[in-house]
Design an enzyme around this catalytic site. Structure first.
Site, PDB file in Angstrom:
ATOM      1  N   MET A   1       0.818  -1.211   0.000  1.00  0.00           N
ATOM      2  CA  MET A   1       0.000   0.000   0.000  1.00  0.00           C
ATOM      3  C   MET A   1       0.850   1.259   0.000  1.00  0.00           C
ATOM      4  SD  MET A   1      -3.278  -0.779   2.434  1.00  0.00           S
ATOM      5  CE  MET A   1      -2.403  -1.599   3.763  1.00  0.00           C
ATOM      6  N   CYS A   2       2.040   1.190   0.567  1.00  0.00           N
ATOM      7  CA  CYS A   2       2.957   2.328   0.589  1.00  0.00           C
ATOM      8  C   CYS A   2       4.037   2.118  -0.478  1.00  0.00           C
ATOM      9  CB  CYS A   2       3.616   2.481   1.960  1.00  0.00           C
ATOM     10  SG  CYS A   2       2.452   2.772   3.302  1.00  0.00           S
ATOM     11  N   THR A   3       4.422   3.222  -1.129  1.00  0.00           N
ATOM     12  CA  THR A   3       5.493   3.150  -2.114  1.00  0.00           C
ATOM     13  C   THR A   3       6.820   3.053  -1.370  1.00  0.00           C
ATOM     14  OG1 THR A   3       4.190   4.480  -3.632  1.00  0.00           O
ATOM     15  CG2 THR A   3       6.528   4.273  -4.104  1.00  0.00           C
TER      16      THR A   3
END
Length: 697
Positions: A560-562
């Site tokens: 979900m997070c880069t």
């Protein structure tokens, strides 16, 4: 014989001079319009090399006034510059400035100036008499202190010889051909110890050829310095502010002084036009020029009389008339910032890239889809290049993890659930530079693999219409989103409208920066300066045979997070902006999207003034290197193929809705589904050897 042509002075007034004039007017002069002594300076003419054409571009023939112009006794010229004394007359009204008898003022100054030159000639019996003041100027001004506008007109009196000076054999050319590099180096070394008045450069000096090389002396030491020196070894030199083939204005009055020493007699002189305040490097030749000029003799009626004087400066339109300096914008901090932010760019053009077109860059309207880490850094770099119109689009809000990685946000933006990213980023751009036209739009772009609920159809339809309008009002689009499928619709729109689409994507320690090619079947105008011969460049999806689909559902936290190395985003963002600017400077001009791809080799054709214009750049932080890649467009691409673009233009939103709702729609549309079937059939037709498939594990 050809007549000697002289390059006139042009004024260069620093804003600090007008500030000092304001103080003088208010505190000292008040309503007094008496003459005020001032000083200015000039230095040798300079040129810069245009890296695109290889030609040298002259930087003018300037007389410069700064804030120390009123410090007549205390002012010291800069190194390699010569100080000139002049006269300022500041009028109290614009009507007085316009109606003043300028011819009388000019002739009065010319008479006094000629008297000093004549007096120096009659007292030249001394072998070490000081040289006269051979240059002066007159400055007429009116200061409108309510509006901070300054009207001014310069005159640089110079005397005309009658008949005029002529260029004699061997002509007028580069001094290096006559003196040699070593000879000029010797002259330059000796000039270092021959300081002029007030420590500046010597405005004029003498050179003689000796047994051990060239020697220099002062103009006032003529008789002693040239004693027993043959005429062909005598050289008169002067600091030349011209950067063209012709000598600058100061030579006029130097020649007038020398001819007044022998009035009415023919005269021939060897002239060194000195321009090398800096040593030439590499294969660059010395800039100084050298030639022999002659004066056939003065007519009888002019002997003993002042020659005709000329010297009023022409304005920007090339006509005899005054100029106006408007300092009002500089008094407004916003307008002052508008000029200051471009200082680095202007210095870049002046010193390194004279042909750099900054106006093309600043007028480019940029649409940034994504206001996260990439979007923030792209916006900052665009501002650094002087871009004035930036629109940011994002659907997210600022979270507590953002400010340390995204430079347009701070801690306060995270509170109360977080501010909308796009609007917040635009607000911070305006805080950094109030002159920027920045706005933020909260928008969720429809994506393939993400069905549109029936209740949301009208809202999404309105969103698509708004996005289409944004494309129509912008020139360049940056795709800076954090998912693959969110780039699909922007890619289709960019292809349909032939916009400049810049794509940037991040991995953990790798990045991709690329520019999309034009629409299939389009070509630049026939009158374009260059016609590309390369294949159509591909888009972000051209290397895939899989249509974009849902990659966001059921993701783990790390998905979900880069997750990237912190330095990767600014590198990729800056690279994307630099690629766009290089395209803008490409010789194809207004057809930038057709610029041919280049791999970065120095001898490769198709470069812009800034260098290579590649198609794709793939960077690797693990190895600290990057690769330039060229990829042709794929005729079954789900993003830029003509099949997809024509379907969008025919069916509009309904086509977009089907792409979002129906699994396999894009594969069916582009023929990828048939490609899959053909591949499966080919695999089934292979006669596999089961024995070879078995083995020990």
């Amino acid at each position: 014989m050809p007549i000697v042509q002289f390059v006139p002075f042009s004024s260069s007034v620093h804003p600090s001079f007008w500030h000092e004039l304001t103080k003088l007017k208010i505190d000292v002069l008040k309503l007094d319009s008496s003459r005020v002594p001032i000083t200015a300076s000039y230095t040798a003419g300079k040129t810069v090399l245009d890296r695109e054409t290889g030609n040298e571009i002259g930087l003018g023939c300037h007389l410069t006034l700064g804030e120390d112009a009123f410090k007549v006794d205390a002012s010291r010229p800069a190194k390699h510059a010569t100080k000139i004394s002049g006269t300022l007359i500041n009028f109290n009204t614009i009507e007085e400035f316009k109606s003043s008898d300028k011819a009388a003022l000019f002739n009065d100054l010319a008479d006094k100036f000629w008297s000093s030159v004549s007096a120096a000639a009659t007292s030249s019996s001394s072998t070490t008499s000081p040289p006269p003041q051979l240059n002066t100027f007159l400055l007429l001004t009116f200061a409108d202190l309510k509006k901070y506008k300054y009207y001014y007109w310069f005159a640089f009196p110079a005397f005309m010889a009658s008949p005029p000076w002529e260029i004699a054999d061997p002509g007028w050319g580069l001094a290096e051909d006559a003196f040699g590099r070593e000879g000029l180096e010797g002259v330059r070394e000796q000039l270092g110890g021959l300081e002029g008045q007030d420590g500046g450069a010597e405005g004029s000096f003498l050179v003689r050829r000796g047994k051990e090389g060239y020697e220099v002396g002062r103009l006032g030491e003529w008789a002693e310095f040239f004693a027993d020196v043959p005429e062909e070894d005598r050289v008169v030199a002067f600091l030349d502010p011209s950067s063209t083939l012709n000598p600058g204005w100061p030579l006029r009055n130097l020649l007038s002084h020398l001819s007044s020493l022998q009035p009415g007699k023919p005269l021939a002189l060897n002239i060194l036009s000195w321009r090398d305040t800096e040593l030439p490097t590499g294969n660059k030749r010395w800039a100084s020029r050298y030639g022999r000029i002659s004066l056939p003799g003065a007519t009888a009626e002019l002997e003993g009389k002042r020659p005709t004087a000329v010297g009023w400066e022409r304005n920007a339109a090339g006509k005899l008339g005054g100029r106006m300096a408007d300092l009002a914008p500089m008094m407004d901090p916003t307008r002052l910032a508008d000029q200051a932010v471009d200082l680095n760019l202007k210095l870049m053009r002046w010193r390194i890239l004279p042909s750099l077109d900054l106006e093309k860059v600043s007028s480019t309207r940029c649409l940034l889809l994504g206001a996260g880490t990439l979007g923030c850094y792209v916006a900052r770099t665009l501002m650094g290049w002087g871009v004035r119109n930036i629109t940011l689009v994002d659907s997210g809000k600022v979270s507590f993890s953002n400010p340390v990685r995204q430079p347009l946000f701070d801690f306060e933006d995270c509170l109360d659930g977080g501010k909308p990213k796009a609007a917040c980023a635009a607000e911070h751009l305006k805080k950094i530079f109030p002159g920027i036209n920045a706005r933020g739009i909260e928008m969720a772009i429809p994506m393939p693999g993400h069905p549109i609920p029936p209740s949301e159809v009208e809202k999404v339809k309105s969103t698509v219409k708004e996005l289409e309008e944004l494309y129509d009002t912008h020139d360049a689009v940056f795709l800076l989103m954090d998912s693959r499928e969110s780039r699909w619709l922007p890619t289709v729109l960019g292809t349909a409208k032939n916009k400049y689409v810049m794509n940037a994507a991040l991995g953990f320690d790798t990045y991709l920066v690329m520019r999309h090619g034009p629409r299939q079947g389009t070509a630049p105008p026939a009158d374009a300066p260059e016609q590309p011969t390369h294949a159509r460049l591909g888009c972000y999806y051209c290397n895939d045979i899989v249509a974009p689909s849902d990659s966001l559902t059921d993701r783990t936290l790390d998905q979900m997070c880069t997750v990237t190395r912190p330095g990767l985003a600014p590198i990729a963002a800056s690279t994307a902006v630099e690629l766009l600017v290089s395209m803008i400077q490409h010789p194809l001009g207004y057809t930038l999207i057709f610029a041919p791809p280049s791999s970065g080799k120095d001898d490769e054709e198709g470069h812009s003034v800034l260098g290579a214009v590649p198609h794709q750049l793939r960077g690797f932080l693990a190895r600290f290197n990057s690769m330039t890649i060229i990829g042709a467009a794929y005729d079954r691409c789900t993003g830029c193929s003509d099949l997809v673009v024509k379907a969008y233009e025919k069916d509009g939103f309904s086509m977009i809705q089907r792409a979002c709702d129906e699994t396999g729609f894009l594969e069916e549309l582009t023929g990828l589904k048939e490609l899959y079937k053909e591949s499966e059939a080919a695999m089934e037709a292979v006669d596999w050897d089961e024995d070879d498939a078995e083995g020990d594990f």
